[in-house]
Design a protein around this motif. Structure first.
Motif, PDB file in Angstrom:
ATOM      1  N   ALA A 189       0.838  -1.208   0.000  1.00 23.55           N
ATOM      2  CA  ALA A 189       0.000   0.000   0.000  1.00 23.55           C
ATOM      3  C   ALA A 189       0.873   1.260   0.000  1.00 23.55           C
ATOM      4  O   ALA A 189       0.565   2.237  -0.697  1.00 23.55           O
ATOM      5  N   SER A 212       1.236   4.180  -3.139  1.00 28.58           N
ATOM      6  CA  SER A 212       1.079   5.640  -2.981  1.00 28.58           C
ATOM      7  C   SER A 212       2.205   6.414  -3.648  1.00 28.58           C
ATOM      8  O   SER A 212       2.084   7.621  -3.881  1.00 28.58           O
ATOM      9  N   ASP A 227       3.881  -0.364  -8.418  1.00 28.70           N
ATOM     10  CA  ASP A 227       2.857  -1.408  -8.327  1.00 28.70           C
ATOM     11  C   ASP A 227       3.442  -2.733  -8.792  1.00 28.70           C
ATOM     12  O   ASP A 227       3.390  -3.063  -9.980  1.00 28.70           O
ATOM     13  N   CYS A 245      -6.548  -7.227   3.163  1.00 32.66           N
ATOM     14  CA  CYS A 245      -6.311  -6.453   1.942  1.00 32.66           C
ATOM     15  C   CYS A 245      -7.292  -5.287   1.828  1.00 32.66           C
ATOM     16  O   CYS A 245      -6.906  -4.169   1.444  1.00 32.66           O
ATOM     17  N   TYR A 254      -6.286  -2.259   3.928  1.00 32.49           N
ATOM     18  CA  TYR A 254      -5.181  -1.438   3.416  1.00 32.49           C
ATOM     19  C   TYR A 254      -5.434  -0.929   2.001  1.00 32.49           C
ATOM     20  O   TYR A 254      -4.569  -0.256   1.421  1.00 32.49           O
ATOM     21  N   GLY A 255      -6.579  -1.253   1.427  1.00 34.39           N
ATOM     22  CA  GLY A 255      -6.872  -0.800   0.076  1.00 34.39           C
ATOM     23  C   GLY A 255      -6.030  -1.474  -0.982  1.00 34.39           C
ATOM     24  O   GLY A 255      -5.701  -0.858  -2.017  1.00 34.39           O
ATOM     25  N   VAL A 256      -5.683  -2.723  -0.774  1.00 34.05           N
ATOM     26  CA  VAL A 256      -4.842  -3.473  -1.717  1.00 34.05           C
ATOM     27  C   VAL A 256      -5.689  -4.554  -2.380  1.00 34.05           C
ATOM     28  O   VAL A 256      -6.398  -5.306  -1.698  1.00 34.05           O
TER      29      VAL A 256
END
Length: 361
Positions: free
Chosen positions: A174, A178, A182, A207, A210-212
Motif C-alpha cells: 500500500a 502511494s 505497483d 487487503c 489497506y486498500g490493496v
C-alpha cells in the motif's frame, strides 16, 4: 545402545524377551518390541507389571526399544536401545524457551521483512517481489529463516509469524502504491494457513483494510504443505483463487506430491527449487530436470519461476529452455523495503533491458 547376549542376561523376564515370549507365554512380535520403562534402578528395569534387568545400574526415566538379535533365524540375544527422557525434557524445555523468545520477537518488532526482486527473463523487467522474513536478534544479529522457521513450525508460532509477514507485505505494498510503484508481492504460506477454512476471509479483510487488491498478493505454498492435508488444502486454495489471489507452488521438485496435484491445484506459477538451479552450468542432471520441469509446467498452462539464479551461465540456460521468471543473487539479494526504490532506479539506469518504472522516492 546395549547388546545383550543370552549368557549375560540377569533375570527370568529378560530371558523371556530373548525367546519372544512374555512371562505369561504370549509371544512378542518377532521383529521388534517397543515398550516404555516406568523406572530404572541398580536392581531392575520396570515396565508396567513386568521387570527387565539392566547391568549398568544407571537410574534414569527412559524409553527403550528391544529387538531380538537373530542369526540364521535363531535367537542369539537382544538389542536394547535406551533414550534418556531427562535429556529430552531438557531439550523440550529449551525449545519452549526459544518459542517464547520468538513469540516475543514477533510482538516486539524484532522481525523484519526483506524483498527480493523477480525478473522476467525475456525482457529483463522486474515483475514482482518476494517477501522474506528475517529476525533482527538483539544478540545474534540478523537471523535467516532457516534459523527459526523450523522452530516456529514445531512450536505453533508459525501462525503468528505468517500473519505478521502477510500484514507487513500488504501494508508495504500500500505504501509503494502511494508512490506509483505497483509490483505484486509473493508471501510464503504455512501449513496452518492451508488447513484453516477461515484464512481466505481474513486475508481478504486484511487487503480491504489497506486498500490493496487481492491480485497484488501471490501466495506461495510448498508441495509438502499441501500434501499434509490435501483435501482441506485444496478447499482453502480454491477459495483464495476465487477471491482473486494468485497462487504458486514453491520449492517444486523437492517434495513427494503426485503430478496429479500439480495438474489439479489452482496455481498459476511453479517455482523450481534453487537446489536444481544454482549449479546449472556444471550439472547435467540438474539441467535435464529443469528442462523437463519447464516443459511439463508450460504444458499444463502454468508459468515457471527459477529460484537461486546466481550466474550469467545459469541465466543463459534458463532463457534457452523458456523459463519465464527468475530471482536470485544474479540480480539482487533480498533487501529492506527502504532500499528497493534506489535499487530499481540503479537497475534500470544501467541500461539493463526492462520496463522502466516510474517511482517517486
Amino acid at each position: 545402545m546395549l547388546g545383550y547376549q543370552p549368557n549375560e542376561v540377569i533375570g527370568h523376564e529378560m530371558h523371556q524377551l530373548l525367546h519372544h515370549h512374555h512371562a505369561d507365554g504370549s509371544p512378542y512380535p518377532a521383529a521388534s518390541c517397543k515398550v516404555k520403562l516406568a523406572s530404572v534402578s541398580a536392581q531392575e528395569c520396570r515396565v508396567d507389571d513386568e521387570v527387565f534387568w539392566r547391568k549398568d545400574g544407571t537410574r534414569l526415566p527412559v524409553e527403550y526399544s528391544a529387538a531380538p538379535l537373530l542369526v540364521d533365524g535363531v535367537v542369539m540375544g537382544a538389542v536394547v536401545s535406551f533414550a534418556d527422557i531427562t535429556t529430552r525434557r531438557a531439550f523440550d524445555s529449551d525449545a519452549e524457551r526459544q518459542a517464547a523468545e520468538l513469540r516475543a520477537a514477533v510482538a516486539g518488532g524484532e522481525l523484519v521483512v526483506h524483498y527480493q526482486p523477480k525478473v522476467e527473463l525475456a525482457s529483463g523487467a522486474v515483475v514482482g517481489l518476494e517477501a522474506l522474513v528475517r529476525w533482527q536478534h538483539p544478540q545474534r544479529g540478523l537471523v535467516f529463516p532457516d534459523g527459526f522457521i523450523p522452530l516456529a513450525e514445531r512450536t505453533g508460532v508459525i501462525a503468528d509469524l505468517t500473519a505478521f509477514v502477510l500484514e507487513e507485505a500488504v501494508a508495504q505494498h500500500a505504501r509503494w502504491l502511494s508512490t506509483g510503484l505497483d509490483l505484486p508481492v509473493a508471501v510464503n504460506l504455512s501449513v496452518d494457513s492451508l488447513t484453516d477454512p477461515g484464512f481466505p476471509d481474513r486475508l481478504e479483510g486484511l487487503c480491504r483494510r489497506y486498500g490493496v487488491a487481492p491480485c497484488a498478493l501471490e501466495l506461495e505454498v510448498t508441495e509438502s504443505g499441501v500434501m499434509a492435508e490435501p483435501t482441506l488444502a485444496i478447499v482453502v486454495l480454491t477459495a483464495l483463487v476465487a477471491k482473486g489471489f494468485a497462487l504458486a507452488i514453491d520449492d517444486f521438485g523437492t517434495g513427494f506430491s503426485s503430478l496429479a496435484y500439480l495438474r489439479d491445484l489452482p496455481v498459476s506459477w511453479v517455482k523450481v527449487d534453487k537446489s536444481f538451479v544454482m549449479d546449472l552450468a556444471h550439472n547435467d542432471p540438474n539441467a535435464h530436470i529443469v528442462r523437463g520441469i519447464v516443459a511439463l509446467v508450460h504444458g499444463l498452462g502454468k508459468r515457471v519461476v527459477a529460484e537461486g539464479v546466481e550466474t550469467a551461465e545459469g541465466l543463459a540456460f534458463l532463457l534457452g529452455v523458456g523459463c519465464d521468471v527468475g530471482q536470485g543473487y544474479h540480480w539482487s539479494r533480498p533487501m529492506p523495503a527502504s532500499d528497493l526504490t534506489s535499487w530499481l532506479q540503479e537497475y534500470h539506469g544501467h541500461g539493463i533491458p526492462g520496463q522502466l518504472l516510474t517511482v517517486t522516492p
